[in-house]
Design an enzyme around this catalytic site. Structure first.
Site, PDB file in Angstrom:
ATOM      1  N   SER A 106       0.838  -1.190   0.000  1.00 61.15           N
ATOM      2  CA  SER A 106       0.000   0.000   0.000  1.00 61.15           C
ATOM      3  C   SER A 106       0.881   1.251   0.000  1.00 61.15           C
ATOM      4  O   SER A 106       1.653   1.456  -0.933  1.00 61.15           O
ATOM      5  CB  SER A 106      -0.951  -0.021   1.203  1.00 61.15           C
ATOM      6  OG  SER A 106      -1.953   0.954   1.071  1.00 61.15           O
ATOM      7  N   GLU A 204      -2.148  -2.554  -7.678  1.00 55.08           N
ATOM      8  CA  GLU A 204      -3.321  -2.799  -6.829  1.00 55.08           C
ATOM      9  C   GLU A 204      -3.767  -1.467  -6.257  1.00 55.08           C
ATOM     10  O   GLU A 204      -3.038  -0.480  -6.316  1.00 55.08           O
ATOM     11  CB  GLU A 204      -2.980  -3.798  -5.702  1.00 55.08           C
ATOM     12  CG  GLU A 204      -1.920  -3.331  -4.719  1.00 55.08           C
ATOM     13  CD  GLU A 204      -2.452  -2.472  -3.564  1.00 55.08           C
ATOM     14  OE1 GLU A 204      -3.628  -2.634  -3.197  1.00 55.08           O
ATOM     15  OE2 GLU A 204      -1.686  -1.639  -3.048  1.00 55.08           O
ATOM     16  N   HIS A 273      -4.986  -5.273  -0.823  1.00 59.48           N
ATOM     17  CA  HIS A 273      -5.813  -5.114   0.378  1.00 59.48           C
ATOM     18  C   HIS A 273      -6.888  -6.205   0.415  1.00 59.48           C
ATOM     19  O   HIS A 273      -8.086  -5.936   0.331  1.00 59.48           O
ATOM     20  CB  HIS A 273      -6.459  -3.733   0.391  1.00 59.48           C
ATOM     21  CG  HIS A 273      -5.491  -2.610   0.496  1.00 59.48           C
ATOM     22  ND1 HIS A 273      -4.720  -2.180  -0.571  1.00 59.48           N
ATOM     23  CD2 HIS A 273      -5.131  -1.823   1.545  1.00 59.48           C
ATOM     24  CE1 HIS A 273      -3.964  -1.161  -0.180  1.00 59.48           C
ATOM     25  NE2 HIS A 273      -4.186  -0.937   1.090  1.00 59.48           N
TER      26      HIS A 273
END
Length: 301
Positions: A106, A204, A273
Site C-alpha cells: 500500500s 493494486e 488489500h
C-alpha cells in the site's frame, strides 16, 4: 540477500500512519509465536499528527534498522499515508551497503520504488505486522508469506481460490516491480520512480473511484510506461466502485486499457488489500506463459 528463517529478528518500523497500540502488541506476540524475535523501532509506537512520529524520526528508524546487524528483516507495521514524506531523509548509501528484506504494501510502495531505483534492493510486497498479523490472523496469508520468505526455489504464483484472468495468450518474462497504483503515480517521473524497461508491472489499489483508476492508468500510458514494460499483473482493487451510475465499472476500465494490449496482462491476482493475501517478491524474474496460463517465479535472482 539472505532469506528469513525461524529465530531471526524482525525489526518493526512505522513509516506512515500511527498504529493502534493493542494491535501492535498483538502482532508482536503473534510474530514471536511464529518463531521470530521482534525488535521495535524507537518511534514505531509514537504519534505526530496522523503519523508515527515526525518525518525525520520515522526515516531514522528505517536507516537505523538497516545499520543494525541484529535486525535480519524489516517489516512495516502498517500503511496509511506518509511514506512519500520520508524519501529525502533516507540514507540510500547505507541501505545499499546493508541489504536486507524489507516488507510492506500500500503506502509502502513509495519505499519499494525508491529502494529499487536508488539501491537496486529487492523488496517484498507482503503482509504488515498490525495490518495482517494482529488478533485472529489469516493462516493462508501467513503460510504463503513464510514459503516465499524462507525458501529460494522456482515456484508458480497461484491464487488461493479466485480464478486468474489472462487477457491474451502472449508470453514474456521480466523483473517484477509495482505496488499501489495511486502511490506509484504520485512518484511518476521523480528521482524515486522505477526503471520500467522490460519489467512486469504489478498494480493494486483500494477505495478509488473507477474514473480515478482510469485516469491513473492513462497517466501511466501517456508517460510511456506501457510501452516500456513487458507485461501487467493486476492485483486486488478493493472497494473501487463507480461514483456515478453512468461511470465505467472496474472491469470496463481494465477492458478498455488491456483487451487489445500487445503484451501479457493478468488480472484478479489475490495480492493487495485482500484476505488472504499473496506475498510478492519485487525484483524477482517472472515468466508469464499465456498459453499454459501460468506465472513462474524464478529463484536465480
Amino acid at each position: 540477500m539472505k532469506k528469513l528463517k525461524k529465530g531471526d529478528t524482525i525489526g518493526l518500523v512505522s513509516p506512515a500512519n500511527s498504529v493502534d497500540l493493542e494491535k501492535l502488541k498483538s502482532a508482536v506476540e503473534n510474530l514471536e509465536k511464529f518463531g521470530f524475535n521482534v525488535k521495535l523501532a524507537k518511534n514505531a509506537d509514537k504519534s505526530w499528527y496522523s503519523f508515527a512520529g515526525t518525518d525525520l524520526e520515522r526515516a531514522n528508524d528505517i536507516n537505523e534498522f538497516f545499520r543494525d546487524d541484529e535486525v535480519d528483516t524489516i517489516m512495516c507495521v502498517r500503511g496509511g499515508y506518509g511514506g512519500i514524506r520520508l524519501l529525502n531523509h533516507l540514507d540510500y548509501e547505507l541501505i545499499k551497503k546493508n541489504p536486507k528484506p524489507f516488507i510492506g504494501y500500500s503506502d509502502i510502495t513509495s519505499m519499494h520504488m525508491a529502494f529499487s531505483k536508488k539501491c537496486n534492493l529487492k523488496t517484498y510486497h507482503g503482509p504488515m505486522a498490525a495490518s495482517n498479523f494482529s488478533g485472529d490472523y489469516d493462516e493462508e496469508t501467513l503460510n504463503h508469506f513464510l514459503k516465499v520468505m524462507e525458501k529460494n526455489e522456482d515456484y508458480h504464483l497461484e491464487n488461493f481460490s479466485k480464478e486468474l484472468k489472462f487477457y491474451n495468450s502472449l508470453s514474456s518474462k521480466g523483473e517484477l516491480i509495482g505496488g499501489n497504483l495511486a502511490v506509484l503515480v504520485s512518484s511518476l517521473g521523480t528521482e524515486f520512480d522505477y526503471d520500467y524497461t522490460g519489467k512486469i508491472l504489478f498494480l493494486e489499489d483500494i477505495g478509488e473511484s473507477t474514473y480515478k483508476i482510469d485516469r491513473m492508468l492513462w497517466q501511466l500510458k501517456n508517460f510511456g510506461v506501457f510501452e516500456k514494460i513487458s507485461g501487467v499483473i493486476l492485483g486486488d482493487f478493493a472497494n473501487c466502485e463507480k461514483s456515478a451510475d453512468n461511470d465505467m465499472s472496474l472491469k470496463d476500465v481494465f477492458d478498455s486499457h488491456f483487451e487489445k494490449f500487445d503484451k501479457p496482462v493478468i488480472s484478479n491476482l489475490e495480492s493487495g488489500h485482500c484476505t488472504p493475501m499473496l506475498t510478492l517478491e519485487f525484483g524477482k524474474i517472472l515468466e508469464i506463459d499465456g498459453v499454459r496460463k501460468t506465472i513462474l517465479v524464478k529463484s536465480n535472482v
